[in-house]
Scaffold this motif. Structure first.
Motif, PDB file in Angstrom:
ATOM      1  N   PRO A   1       0.799  -1.226   0.000  1.00 45.02           N
ATOM      2  CA  PRO A   1       0.000   0.000   0.000  1.00 45.02           C
ATOM      3  C   PRO A   1       0.828   1.271   0.000  1.00 45.02           C
ATOM      4  O   PRO A   1       0.310   2.340  -0.334  1.00 45.02           O
ATOM      5  N   TYR A   2       2.117   1.174   0.358  1.00 45.41           N
ATOM      6  CA  TYR A   2       2.938   2.381   0.351  1.00 45.41           C
ATOM      7  C   TYR A   2       3.414   2.719  -1.063  1.00 45.41           C
ATOM      8  O   TYR A   2       3.840   3.845  -1.319  1.00 45.41           O
ATOM      9  N   ALA A   3       3.333   1.764  -1.975  1.00 47.63           N
ATOM     10  CA  ALA A   3       3.548   2.049  -3.396  1.00 47.63           C
ATOM     11  C   ALA A   3       2.233   2.371  -4.075  1.00 47.63           C
ATOM     12  O   ALA A   3       2.185   3.201  -4.991  1.00 47.63           O
ATOM     13  N   CYS A   4       1.193   1.738  -3.611  1.00 50.68           N
ATOM     14  CA  CYS A   4      -0.103   1.816  -4.275  1.00 50.68           C
ATOM     15  C   CYS A   4      -1.187   1.850  -3.202  1.00 50.68           C
ATOM     16  O   CYS A   4      -1.694   0.810  -2.792  1.00 50.68           O
ATOM     17  N   PRO A   5      -1.560   3.018  -2.713  1.00 49.59           N
ATOM     18  CA  PRO A   5      -2.490   3.107  -1.586  1.00 49.59           C
ATOM     19  C   PRO A   5      -3.807   2.370  -1.781  1.00 49.59           C
ATOM     20  O   PRO A   5      -4.400   1.895  -0.807  1.00 49.59           O
ATOM     21  N   ALA A   6      -4.269   2.258  -3.021  1.00 50.02           N
ATOM     22  CA  ALA A   6      -5.529   1.563  -3.260  1.00 50.02           C
ATOM     23  C   ALA A   6      -5.437   0.084  -2.917  1.00 50.02           C
ATOM     24  O   ALA A   6      -6.472  -0.580  -2.760  1.00 50.02           O
ATOM     25  N   ARG A   7      -4.221  -0.457  -2.800  1.00 50.60           N
ATOM     26  CA  ARG A   7      -4.056  -1.868  -2.460  1.00 50.60           C
ATOM     27  C   ARG A   7      -4.168  -2.118  -0.953  1.00 50.60           C
ATOM     28  O   ARG A   7      -4.091  -3.265  -0.515  1.00 50.60           O
ATOM     29  N   SER A   8      -4.323  -1.066  -0.169  1.00 53.01           N
ATOM     30  CA  SER A   8      -4.494  -1.253   1.268  1.00 53.01           C
ATOM     31  C   SER A   8      -5.835  -1.917   1.550  1.00 53.01           C
ATOM     32  O   SER A   8      -6.869  -1.526   0.997  1.00 53.01           O
ATOM     33  N   ASN A   9      -5.820  -2.905   2.430  1.00 57.21           N
ATOM     34  CA  ASN A   9      -7.054  -3.580   2.815  1.00 57.21           C
ATOM     35  C   ASN A   9      -7.828  -2.820   3.878  1.00 57.21           C
ATOM     36  O   ASN A   9      -8.983  -3.152   4.161  1.00 57.21           O
ATOM     37  N   ASP A  10      -7.202  -1.828   4.496  1.00 55.39           N
ATOM     38  CA  ASP A  10      -7.821  -1.137   5.626  1.00 55.39           C
ATOM     39  C   ASP A  10      -7.500   0.351   5.548  1.00 55.39           C
ATOM     40  O   ASP A  10      -6.347   0.751   5.711  1.00 55.39           O
ATOM     41  N   LEU A  11      -8.516   1.157   5.324  1.00 56.01           N
ATOM     42  CA  LEU A  11      -8.338   2.612   5.254  1.00 56.01           C
ATOM     43  C   LEU A  11      -8.927   3.319   6.477  1.00 56.01           C
ATOM     44  O   LEU A  11      -8.982   4.543   6.511  1.00 56.01           O
ATOM     45  N   ALA A  12      -9.317   2.561   7.468  1.00 59.21           N
ATOM     46  CA  ALA A  12      -9.884   3.168   8.671  1.00 59.21           C
ATOM     47  C   ALA A  12      -8.797   3.867   9.474  1.00 59.21           C
ATOM     48  O   ALA A  12      -7.623   3.497   9.425  1.00 59.21           O
ATOM     49  N   GLY A  13      -9.208   4.875  10.208  1.00 64.64           N
ATOM     50  CA  GLY A  13      -8.284   5.558  11.102  1.00 64.64           C
ATOM     51  C   GLY A  13      -7.346   6.532  10.433  1.00 64.64           C
ATOM     52  O   GLY A  13      -6.391   7.002  11.056  1.00 64.64           O
ATOM     53  N   LEU A  14      -7.606   6.871   9.174  1.00 71.57           N
ATOM     54  CA  LEU A  14      -6.753   7.822   8.463  1.00 71.57           C
ATOM     55  C   LEU A  14      -7.251   9.244   8.687  1.00 71.57           C
ATOM     56  O   LEU A  14      -8.417   9.469   9.035  1.00 71.57           O
ATOM     57  N   PRO A  15      -6.387  10.234   8.480  1.00 75.20           N
ATOM     58  CA  PRO A  15      -6.811  11.623   8.683  1.00 75.20           C
ATOM     59  C   PRO A  15      -7.807  12.067   7.624  1.00 75.20           C
ATOM     60  O   PRO A  15      -7.920  11.466   6.545  1.00 75.20           O
TER      61      PRO A  15
END
Length: 313
Positions: free
Chosen positions: A230-244
């Motif tokens: 996800p640090y190369a491709c944020p959309a590949r993160s499985n969890d976007l909760a808790g972000l600003p």
């Protein structure tokens, strides 16, 4: 909607200049050609000071440029925005976003720290990300020294810089800091997917081409397998909760439009406060060409509003 007349004139101007697309150039020539955007940016507003310095990075010193806004009506420390320039992780530098960073500082009243991260292909992923995360940690730790508030730090960036800002926001959550109040993503690269509708409709002839993005990604990743990092491709993160809180701007005539809007929807579904705006009739890169497409300047007021809301109280 039809293309905005300002965007049409910009495309005509670029066509008249006859500049080849970046993917047909060598990397050094492409970087030199990037300086041509300086002529399209118009006059920036005033700021109190601009200071060039270096800060400690993961493998050496990282150049940054610190923009201090003119004094505002409210006394005391101001927010700090760490800014990452666009350019496909291959081109771009502090100069090409000097004008936008001045505009951002003036509109938001924040100290802006613009980061000259290492570029590909000399420094492939994760070099740029590592530099940007390190710079964000430094900015949070030294916010008071810069006249800023360490509890009101945000990240921002355009295009590949938007990718880096989103990735840094993920890493800050995952690594326990620094605490960020906002991520301001300007037509960001969020996914490695050339099959979206916006790529099909806008992949050629609209300033940023599909072939150019493939050239950028190839230089950035090299022989690495992207996988689900996800640090190369944020959309590949499985969890976007808790972000600003996020501001996600997209352009109608941009191959990156759909991935940016999909990322904004996923953030909202994860419970993140999101302000998403499509700039109808606009092209990719309008922050770098504000003198030619002044209608895009509304983005700075948008980001100021989001930052004010994110830092209230």
């Amino acid at each position: 909607m039809p293309m905005h007349p300002e965007a049409e004139r910009l495309l005509a101007l670029l066509a008249e200049a006859g500049a080849p697309p970046f993917e047909e150039l060598t990397v050094p020539v492409a970087r030199t050609a990037t300086q041509g955007f300086l002529e399209l940016q118009g006059e920036p507003p005033g700021v109190a000071s601009v200071v060039a310095r270096t800060i400690p990075g993961p493998v050496g010193e990282v150049p940054v440029r610190v923009y201090t806004p003119l004094p505002g009506s409210a006394p005391g420390p101001v927010p700090v925005v760490v800014y990452f320039h666009g350019g496909g992780w291959v081109i771009g530098n502090l100069d090409v976003v000097d004008n936008p960073c001045r505009r951002l500082a003036a509109a938001t009243g924040a100290v802006v720290v613009s980061v000259d991260y290492r570029l590909a292909p000399e420094h492939r992923y994760p070099a740029a990300f590592d530099d940007c995360y390190a710079a964000t940690v430094w900015a949070a730790q030294h916010a008071a020294e810069l006249g800023g508030d360490p509890t009101r730090v945000a990240v921002a960036g355009d295009s590949a810089g938007g990718n880096l800002a989103a990735a840094v926001a993920l890493a800050a959550r995952d690594r326990g800091g620094p605490v960020l109040v906002a991520q301001l993503l300007i037509y960001p690269v969020t996914d490695f997917d050339f099959g979206t509708e916006s790529y099909r409709d806008n992949g050629d002839g609209y300033l940023l081409n599909k072939a150019t993005m493939q050239w950028f990604w190839a230089h950035y990743l090299g022989a690495l397998d992207l996988g689900d990092d996800p640090y190369a491709c944020p959309a590949r993160s499985n969890d976007l909760a808790g972000l600003p809180a996020a501001y996600v701007a997209t352009s109608e005539f941009d191959p990156l439009r759909d991935e940016g809007e999909a990322y904004a929807r996923r953030l909202a579904e994860a419970g993140v406060k999101v302000t998403a705006k499509r700039f109808d009739g606009m092209l990719h890169g309008f922050v770098w060409t504000a003198g030619a497409v002044p209608s895009g300047l509304a983005i700075f007021d948008d980001m100021a509003a989001v930052l004010r809301q994110a830092t209230a109280g």
